[in-house]
Scaffold this active site. Structure first.
Site, PDB file in Angstrom:
ATOM      1  N   ASP A 102       0.794  -1.231   0.000  1.00  0.00           N
ATOM      2  CA  ASP A 102       0.000   0.000   0.000  1.00  0.00           C
ATOM      3  C   ASP A 102       0.828   1.284   0.000  1.00  0.00           C
ATOM      4  O   ASP A 102       0.297   2.373   0.268  1.00  0.00           O
ATOM      5  CB  ASP A 102      -0.953   0.004   1.202  1.00  0.00           C
ATOM      6  CG  ASP A 102      -2.147  -0.899   0.944  1.00  0.00           C
ATOM      7  OD1 ASP A 102      -2.629  -0.914  -0.204  1.00  0.00           O
ATOM      8  OD2 ASP A 102      -2.598  -1.577   1.878  1.00  0.00           O
ATOM      9  N   ASP A 159      -6.805  -4.750  -4.602  1.00  0.00           N
ATOM     10  CA  ASP A 159      -6.558  -3.356  -4.203  1.00  0.00           C
ATOM     11  C   ASP A 159      -5.248  -2.830  -4.792  1.00  0.00           C
ATOM     12  O   ASP A 159      -5.081  -1.626  -5.016  1.00  0.00           O
ATOM     13  CB  ASP A 159      -6.446  -3.218  -2.675  1.00  0.00           C
ATOM     14  CG  ASP A 159      -7.421  -4.083  -1.903  1.00  0.00           C
ATOM     15  OD1 ASP A 159      -7.814  -5.123  -2.423  1.00  0.00           O
ATOM     16  OD2 ASP A 159      -7.768  -3.716  -0.778  1.00  0.00           O
TER      17      ASP A 159
HETATM   18  N1  GLY Z   1      -7.772  -3.550   1.895  1.00  0.00           N
HETATM   19  C1  GLY Z   1      -7.886  -2.156   1.749  1.00  0.00           C
HETATM   20  C2  GLY Z   1      -9.259  -1.666   1.840  1.00  0.00           C
HETATM   21  O1  GLY Z   1      -9.860  -1.781   2.890  1.00  0.00           O
HETATM   22  O2  GLY Z   1      -9.787  -1.172   0.885  1.00  0.00           O
END
Ligand code: GLY
Length: 382
Positions: A102, A159
């Site tokens: 991320d 994601d």
């Molecule tokens: N896994 C990242 C989100 O909650 O979108």
């Protein structure tokens, strides 16, 4: 035929002006509340920002909110708060072994944006370091490892499509094609193993980390394996549009349209995404983040397409933004967050219908897009 123009096509200027005025009022209050704490905002208890750890994956969204508000208003208070959070995040950058995929959410949309606007070396270095970290998570079987922890070496999640712009940025800045090559390999794996023929997506896919063999697709933050977590669908929608814009590869645009068509088909009753499009009727869990992310993706998709086709996606984006705002936006100066029906995961009961800084982020981004802002945040060097 020219591409669709989202700015001249948006007729409801009164709605837009009202939202900007409300956003500035609310976000100034949110900043005041943030400055009373030593942490970066993520969610609220109805009155205050709750305690949050520095390595939490959403922490780039708060300074990104500030940069979006700075773009909207030019008010120095937002820039100052963005810089405060950027500096705080250095602690997370130093602890790089605990970072996940991320890092795009954490650095591209704030340090990357600051570098684009101000050309300062520190922000450039932070963003490139984040890109190197993301590239270092690449498994040569064609995917980027999502999370840390023993046993998760072969885990990839949808994601990650939204973190790929960090890699495209690194190639565009340095001229080294490795970053873009990794991003495209991962995007191609996502087409092959995540996006289903009907345009719905898996959240998680587990591969054998040694051989790349497909092993499993657990339900992740959605209802169950084979269901359709709406936020995952929205990450895929916007993520494939961004991969198309950065690379020009037609397959990414086609995939974005397939996911967008499915997404729209699931919400055409009231334009407010449920947490999972295949969840039971009760509880009727919504996810405002999915709606706001999808709206931003649909607006960019509209901009990338000729007029008639673009209008279809533009209309859907506007319906989502208006429906969710009318249903779940809190503009009072009590809770520092705006959208009240964000859901962390279907099975996380305390995380149902809460506030999240990234739910608010995508609404602000959409308002700035409708006001004429270019795609700066996911494409800072464009
Ligand atoms: N896994 C990242 C989100 O909650 O979108």
């Amino acid at each position: 035929m020219p591409n669709f123009d989202i700015v001249s096509s948006f007729q409801d200027q009164a709605w837009l002006a009202d939202k900007k005025e409300k956003l500035d009022r609310k976000m100034r209050y949110a900043v005041e509340k943030a400055r009373q704490t030593p942490w970066i905002p993520y969610t609220t208890d109805g009155k205050n920002w709750k305690e949050n750890r520095i390595g939490w994956w959403t922490n780039g969204f708060w300074p990104a909110n500030m940069w979006q508000m700075y773009r909207m208003t030019g008010a120095e208070i937002y820039r100052e708060e963005a810089l405060r959070a950027e500096t705080m995040l250095d602690e997370a950058l130093r602890d790089f072994k605990n970072l996940s995929h991320d890092v795009g959410f954490m650095w591209l949309i704030q340090s990357g944006v600051r570098y684009a606007l101000e050309k300062n070396q520190e922000s450039y270095d932070r963003t490139l370091f984040a890109a190197e970290t993301l590239a270092g998570r690449y498994n040569s079987n064609g995917f980027i490892r999502a999370w840390n922890g023993q046993g998760r070496e072969g885990w990839a999640i949808v994601d990650c499509m939204m973190n790929l712009p960090l890699l495209y940025w690194a190639t565009e800045e340095t001229g080294d094609p490795r970053f873009r090559q990794i991003a495209m390999k991962h995007a191609d794996t996502t087409i092959a193993h995540f996006v289903r023929p009907d345009g719905s997506c898996n959240h998680i896919v587990i591969f054998d980390a040694e051989t790349g063999e497909f092993l499993d697709n657990p339900g992740g933050q959605g209802y169950e394996s084979g269901s359709s977590w709406s936020r995952g669908q929205s990450w895929a929608l916007y993520g494939f549009v961004l991969s198309y814009l950065h690379t020009g590869a037609q397959r990414y645009l086609d995939t974005a349209k397939r996911v967008a068509n499915y997404f729209i088909s699931q919400i055409a009753d009231d334009w407010m995404p449920r947490c999972d499009f295949r969840q039971p009727a009760e509880p009727n869990l919504k996810d405002n983040v999915a709606g706001n992310v999808a709206a931003c993706g649909l607006l960019e998709l509209a901009r990338a397409l000729p007029e008639l086709e673009g209008k279809f996606y533009f209309d859907a984006a506007i319906r989502i933004l208006k429906a969710q705002e009318a249903d779940a936006a809190d503009w009072k100066l009590e809770d520092p967050a705006i959208f009240q029906k964000c859901t962390s995961a279907w099975h996380d009961e305390p995380g149902r219908h809460i506030t999240m800084t990234y739910g608010d982020y995508y609404f602000i981004e959409a308002i700035n897009k409708l006001s004429g802002d270019p795609l700066l945040f996911w494409y800072p060097n464009k």
